[in-house]
Design a protein around this motif. Structure first.
Motif, PDB file in Angstrom:
ATOM      1  N   UNK A  33       0.854  -1.184   0.000  1.00  0.00           N
ATOM      2  CA  UNK A  33       0.000   0.000   0.000  1.00  0.00           C
ATOM      3  C   UNK A  33       0.891   1.234   0.000  1.00  0.00           C
ATOM      4  N   UNK A  34       0.576   2.186  -0.860  1.00  0.00           N
ATOM      5  CA  UNK A  34       1.269   3.469  -0.875  1.00  0.00           C
ATOM      6  C   UNK A  34       0.244   4.558  -0.623  1.00  0.00           C
ATOM      7  N   UNK A  35       0.471   5.330   0.433  1.00  0.00           N
ATOM      8  CA  UNK A  35      -0.488   6.359   0.855  1.00  0.00           C
ATOM      9  C   UNK A  35      -1.893   5.779   0.992  1.00  0.00           C
ATOM     10  N   UNK A  36      -1.964   4.544   1.521  1.00  0.00           N
ATOM     11  CA  UNK A  36      -3.243   3.916   1.799  1.00  0.00           C
ATOM     12  C   UNK A  36      -3.923   3.291   0.599  1.00  0.00           C
ATOM     13  N   UNK A  37      -3.270   3.290  -0.554  1.00  0.00           N
ATOM     14  CA  UNK A  37      -3.868   2.756  -1.773  1.00  0.00           C
ATOM     15  C   UNK A  37      -3.142   1.478  -2.201  1.00  0.00           C
ATOM     16  N   UNK A  38      -3.919   0.480  -2.615  1.00  0.00           N
ATOM     17  CA  UNK A  38      -3.348  -0.802  -3.023  1.00  0.00           C
ATOM     18  C   UNK A  38      -2.520  -0.630  -4.293  1.00  0.00           C
ATOM     19  N   UNK A  39      -1.241  -1.002  -4.219  1.00  0.00           N
ATOM     20  CA  UNK A  39      -0.326  -0.818  -5.336  1.00  0.00           C
ATOM     21  C   UNK A  39       0.227  -2.138  -5.862  1.00  0.00           C
ATOM     22  N   UNK A  40       0.447  -3.111  -4.977  1.00  0.00           N
ATOM     23  CA  UNK A  40       0.872  -4.458  -5.357  1.00  0.00           C
ATOM     24  C   UNK A  40      -0.060  -5.449  -4.679  1.00  0.00           C
TER      25      UNK A  40
END
Length: 241
Positions: free
Chosen positions: A203-210
């Motif tokens: 998660x990057x800044x609370x957003x699913x990235x991987x």
């Protein structure tokens, strides 16, 4: 380097300068002389800009000098001129015992200055998984908790990032979920772009990235700028005057 890149490249075209630099490679200890310290064999070209020199990426300077039928120093000078200074390199040096000792020091923190392009140093893709896999799981040089702190909270504190580095209410949710029994680096000098194993979710800044090890295509990262108080700004203004 006086005068910038253009002046440097002009000097590299002048025979007497080339000879002077070549001689100093062999004896000068007044600067970080990688040729004297490590030898041409341990200096490897990782990235160039022109298509004609792409074949040199991943090769050391002895190999390159044989390909170009030049001395290593003249090959280095000419490549810099041809690439207008846009050449990246990797230098092989040091001892594993020193790395291990550094890992054990309480002030040690984990970071990487890997550079994108060409055939980069494997640290670009492998730094953090290598610490978790090799130095935590295999070598036992530090605990998992110590390693995570030295990758997250400690550097965030050093850089004075006020809302990152910890899992805490009000902080940006930068979270990596991995398997401590499986995480490891796979990047090598021959294949430096191999991705690590054992990372499942990011998660990057609370957003699913991987997700399940696959990049989602999301781009939620952002530039973090240094916070400046009004007091600091006033001091800077006064000094500028």
């Amino acid at each position: 380097h006086a005068g910038g890149t253009e002046e440097t490249l002009k000097r590299l075209s002048i025979p007497e300068f080339r000879k002077r630099i070549s001689d100093e490679f062999k004896t000068n200890t007044d600067y970080e002389n990688w040729v004297l310290n490590c030898g041409w064999k341990n200096i490897m070209i990782t990235s160039v800009q022109t298509g004609s020199n792409k074949c040199l990426e991943g090769k050391d300077m002895i190999e390159i000098s044989e390909i170009r039928q030049q001395s290593p120093e003249n090959a280095a000078f000419d490549i810099l001129i041809e690439e207008k200074g846009n050449v990246a390199m990797v230098i092989h040096w040091g001892f594993e015992e020193d790395v291990l000792q550094s890992m054990c020091h309480p002030l040690q923190m984990v970071g990487s200055d890997g550079i994108f392009g060409g055939k980069p140093h494997p640290r670009l893709h492998g730094t953090f998984p290598r610490v978790l896999g090799k130095y935590v799981r295999e070598e036992g040089a530090l605990t998992l908790e110590q390693a995570i702190r030295r990758m997250t909270g400690a550097p965030a504190q050093l850089m004075r990032l006020k809302d990152r580095g910890l899992i805490k209410e009000g902080y940006q949710a930068d979270i990596v979920i991995f398997d401590p029994e499986k995480i490891k680096d796979r990047a090598t000098f021959e294949e430096p772009l191999l991705e690590p194993e054992g990372i499942h979710v990011v998660y990057i800044n609370g957003k699913l990235t991987v997700y399940h090890g696959e990049y989602t295509g999301a781009r939620y990262g952002k530039v973090i700028r240094r916070f400046q108080s009004s007091k600091i700004n006033k001091v800077a203004t006064f000094q500028d005057r």
